[in-house]
Scaffold this motif. Structure first.
Motif, PDB file in Angstrom:
ATOM      1  N   UNK A  52      -4.832 -15.732  -2.431  1.00  0.00           N
ATOM      2  CA  UNK A  52      -5.202 -16.557  -1.278  1.00  0.00           C
ATOM      3  C   UNK A  52      -5.329 -15.740  -0.001  1.00  0.00           C
ATOM      4  N   UNK A  53      -5.067 -14.438  -0.080  1.00  0.00           N
ATOM      5  CA  UNK A  53      -5.042 -13.600   1.116  1.00  0.00           C
ATOM      6  C   UNK A  53      -6.441 -13.460   1.718  1.00  0.00           C
ATOM      7  N   UNK A  54      -6.537 -13.760   3.020  1.00  0.00           N
ATOM      8  CA  UNK A  54      -7.803 -13.700   3.734  1.00  0.00           C
ATOM      9  C   UNK A  54      -7.847 -12.514   4.689  1.00  0.00           C
ATOM     10  N   UNK A  55      -6.714 -12.216   5.346  1.00  0.00           N
ATOM     11  CA  UNK A  55      -6.674 -11.171   6.364  1.00  0.00           C
ATOM     12  C   UNK A  55      -5.425 -10.314   6.181  1.00  0.00           C
ATOM     13  N   UNK A  56      -5.588  -9.007   6.332  1.00  0.00           N
ATOM     14  CA  UNK A  56      -4.453  -8.088   6.200  1.00  0.00           C
ATOM     15  C   UNK A  56      -4.549  -6.996   7.256  1.00  0.00           C
ATOM     16  N   UNK A  57      -3.384  -6.627   7.793  1.00  0.00           N
ATOM     17  CA  UNK A  57      -3.268  -5.555   8.776  1.00  0.00           C
ATOM     18  C   UNK A  57      -2.186  -4.608   8.262  1.00  0.00           C
ATOM     19  N   UNK A  58      -2.603  -3.466   7.724  1.00  0.00           N
ATOM     20  CA  UNK A  58      -1.688  -2.549   7.050  1.00  0.00           C
ATOM     21  C   UNK A  58      -1.617  -1.244   7.832  1.00  0.00           C
ATOM     22  N   UNK A  59      -0.416  -0.907   8.305  1.00  0.00           N
ATOM     23  CA  UNK A  59      -0.206   0.331   9.056  1.00  0.00           C
ATOM     24  C   UNK A  59       0.886   1.129   8.362  1.00  0.00           C
ATOM     25  N   UNK A  60       0.525   2.318   7.865  1.00  0.00           N
ATOM     26  CA  UNK A  60       1.461   3.148   7.116  1.00  0.00           C
ATOM     27  C   UNK A  60       1.531   4.538   7.734  1.00  0.00           C
ATOM     28  N   UNK A  61       2.757   5.023   7.874  1.00  0.00           N
ATOM     29  CA  UNK A  61       2.977   6.363   8.423  1.00  0.00           C
ATOM     30  C   UNK A  61       3.790   7.169   7.423  1.00  0.00           C
ATOM     31  N   UNK A  62       3.368   8.387   7.179  1.00  0.00           N
ATOM     32  CA  UNK A  62       4.062   9.232   6.216  1.00  0.00           C
ATOM     33  C   UNK A  62       5.151  10.051   6.898  1.00  0.00           C
ATOM     34  N   UNK A  63       6.364   9.980   6.330  1.00  0.00           N
ATOM     35  CA  UNK A  63       7.460  10.814   6.825  1.00  0.00           C
ATOM     36  C   UNK A  63       8.159  11.518   5.667  1.00  0.00           C
ATOM     37  N   UNK A  64       7.445  11.681   4.557  1.00  0.00           N
ATOM     38  CA  UNK A  64       8.023  12.295   3.358  1.00  0.00           C
ATOM     39  C   UNK A  64       7.264  13.575   3.010  1.00  0.00           C
ATOM     40  N   UNK A  65       7.976  14.508   2.391  1.00  0.00           N
ATOM     41  CA  UNK A  65       7.339  15.737   1.932  1.00  0.00           C
ATOM     42  C   UNK A  65       6.617  15.519   0.605  1.00  0.00           C
ATOM     43  N   UNK A  66       7.157  14.634  -0.220  1.00  0.00           N
ATOM     44  CA  UNK A  66       6.564  14.347  -1.524  1.00  0.00           C
ATOM     45  C   UNK A  66       6.142  12.884  -1.537  1.00  0.00           C
ATOM     46  N   UNK A  67       4.877  12.627  -1.871  1.00  0.00           N
ATOM     47  CA  UNK A  67       4.363  11.267  -1.905  1.00  0.00           C
ATOM     48  C   UNK A  67       3.980  10.880  -3.319  1.00  0.00           C
ATOM     49  N   UNK A  68       4.323   9.653  -3.689  1.00  0.00           N
ATOM     50  CA  UNK A  68       3.920   9.093  -4.962  1.00  0.00           C
ATOM     51  C   UNK A  68       2.818   8.073  -4.677  1.00  0.00           C
ATOM     52  N   UNK A  69       1.615   8.388  -5.127  1.00  0.00           N
ATOM     53  CA  UNK A  69       0.457   7.590  -4.734  1.00  0.00           C
ATOM     54  C   UNK A  69       0.321   6.287  -5.506  1.00  0.00           C
ATOM     55  N   UNK A  70       0.900   6.210  -6.679  1.00  0.00           N
ATOM     56  CA  UNK A  70       0.668   5.051  -7.530  1.00  0.00           C
ATOM     57  C   UNK A  70       1.101   3.737  -6.882  1.00  0.00           C
ATOM     58  N   UNK A  71       2.278   3.660  -6.213  1.00  0.00           N
ATOM     59  CA  UNK A  71       2.644   2.390  -5.567  1.00  0.00           C
ATOM     60  C   UNK A  71       1.634   1.962  -4.502  1.00  0.00           C
ATOM     61  N   UNK A  72       1.120   2.918  -3.729  1.00  0.00           N
ATOM     62  CA  UNK A  72       0.152   2.591  -2.692  1.00  0.00           C
ATOM     63  C   UNK A  72      -1.158   2.111  -3.305  1.00  0.00           C
ATOM     64  N   UNK A  73      -1.597   2.749  -4.378  1.00  0.00           N
ATOM     65  CA  UNK A  73      -2.839   2.345  -5.035  1.00  0.00           C
ATOM     66  C   UNK A  73      -2.718   0.950  -5.629  1.00  0.00           C
TER      67      UNK A  73
END
Length: 441
Positions: free
Chosen positions: A255-276
């Protein structure tokens, strides 16, 4: 004779101009007017005339801003209205848990509908658990709690009419306190959360919530959640302001019509799968704003792995490395409005530069994109490449608005840039290019 009659008319006009038409209104209307004033101003009308002396006491709104306890108590004692629609308290000195409970009990006993409490100079933990009467108020429709106590665990929660809930810098006895509270709000539609302390798991579950705001990065330096779980199937609007999350579990968002997503990285190692996986949940949105910062070396693998198709997206606001632009143009066939912010305009020239989508022109450019807005042009090479590409390939473009910085561009540079852009080839014969001065750098 004529002069005398003229004087009479003048006197009548002057007399009518002195009529107090406001005081002729019924008490109910006057009280309604006073309800829009802070209580200090409302009480101040008592000096106007005898009729106004106690009129404020029947107003169904109490709005205290930085008043001392003695004044607050005196006003409460002199109120004559049996009900209280709105109780708003912005208190700037520390208070005791007993005092807070007294104020909340006063409001709930009078069938309050809107309760807004902000204790500016208070540590929530010093106040202890919020009183039980708050969580069983059957008349409450809107509730805002800011820095004022602890949400208990295993307490009875029954808020059958609550539709709007804002929990700002409150504390929780345990992580489970939040989902327990939400479970007792069967008609909740709007929810906003800003954390005071870190949480292991922030579980936001509600079958009725339509608007959700999770602001975990703010100027007050609040807490954050190691894991974020969202189960809100009726959600229509979502705002998340957070650091990059390694662990996010999100239910269906059809049902989602509008989204405002703001993400800032503060980690040395990132796991992309959760974000994808999370971006896959946003596939049905019509309006999307994405802000992604400090992702550095992982931009290429992230954009390469992002395969979400945004088939309903008609408006995109993008504040991220410009390599995301190419990805979204290919993924949003029905895009009509594109707004590009600061990171697009300043970021990637030093990294790799703007890369045009290979071979086929994205569908949105050939048949749907009508409005493009650039924020804060600085005259960089990749900025001109993006503008040239869009002007050349957007076949139905109607307007491109470019704002430039008066701080970064002097008058000569501005004229040179504007002349350069106006010479770019345009794929749409009806496209107008507008240049707007911005005071921001």
């Amino acid at each position: 004779m004529a002069i005398t009659e003229e004087h009479r008319r003048i006197r009548r006009r002057k007399s009518s101009s002195r009529i107090d038409r406001i005081s002729d209104l019924p008490d109910s209307i006057l009280c309604h007017i006073l309800s829009f004033l802070p209580t200090k101003s409302s009480v101040g009308t008592a000096i106007l005339a005898r009729r106004w002396r106690f009129l404020w006491a029947y107003v169904t709104t109490l709005d205290f801003h930085c008043q001392n306890q003695e004044i607050i108590h005196r006003v409460m004692l002199q109120r004559r209205a049996h009900t209280l629609i709105t109780f708003r308290l912005d208190y700037d000195t520390p208070c005791s848990s007993y005092q807070l409970e007294t104020w909340i009990a006063f409001a709930t006993a009078r069938s309050v509908e809107r309760l807004d409490l902000y204790l500016q100079e208070q540590d929530s933990s010093d106040l202890g658990d919020l009183p039980p009467c708050l969580f069983t108020c059957k008349t409450l429709v809107e509730l805002r709690l800011d820095t004022c106590g602890v949400v208990p665990l295993n307490g009875a929660v029954c808020l059958p009419r609550l539709k709007k809930l804002r929990l700002i810098f409150v504390q929780y006895e345990a992580d489970e306190s939040l989902p327990e509270m939400l479970a007792g709000c069967p008609v909740l539609e709007e929810l906003e959360i800003e954390l005071f302390d870190d949480m292991v798991c922030c579980d936001v579950s509600s079958p009725t919530v339509k608007r959700l705001t999770l602001n975990f990065i703010n100027e007050r330096n609040g807490g954050r959640a190691e894991r974020l779980e969202i189960n809100t199937p009726a959600l229509e609007y979502l705002l998340i302001n957070d650091y990059f999350f390694d662990h996010i579990k999100c239910g269906v968002l059809t049902s989602l019509v509008e989204a405002d997503i703001s993400l800032e990285n503060d980690c040395e190692i990132l796991y992309l799968r959760p974000l994808l996986r999370f971006f896959d949940k946003l596939c049905n949105v019509k309006c999307l704003k994405v802000t992604i910062s400090n992702f550095g070396e992982v931009i290429d693998p992230l954009t390469s792995a992002l395969t979400t198709s945004f088939r309903n997206l008609t408006k995109l606001k993008l504040d991220a490395d410009c390599r995301f632009l190419s990805k979204f143009l290919k993924a949003a066939d029905n895009l009509e409005t594109l707004i590009l912010y600061r990171h697009i305009m300043k970021s990637c020239e030093e990294i790799r530069g703007w890369m045009e989508p290979p071979q086929q022109v994205p569908t949105c450019l050939s048949s749907h994109l009508r409005i493009v807005k650039f924020a804060y042009l600085h005259g960089k090479k990749h900025e001109f490449e993006i503008i040239r590409y869009l002007l050349r390939n957007a076949r139905v473009l109607e307007m491109m608005e470019i704002s430039y910085s008066i701080v970064c561009l002097d008058s000569d540079a501005k004229v040179e840039i504007l002349e350069k852009i106006t010479r770019f080839q345009r794929g749409s014969t009806s496209c107008e290019v507008a240049f707007v001065r911005s005071i921001r750098s």
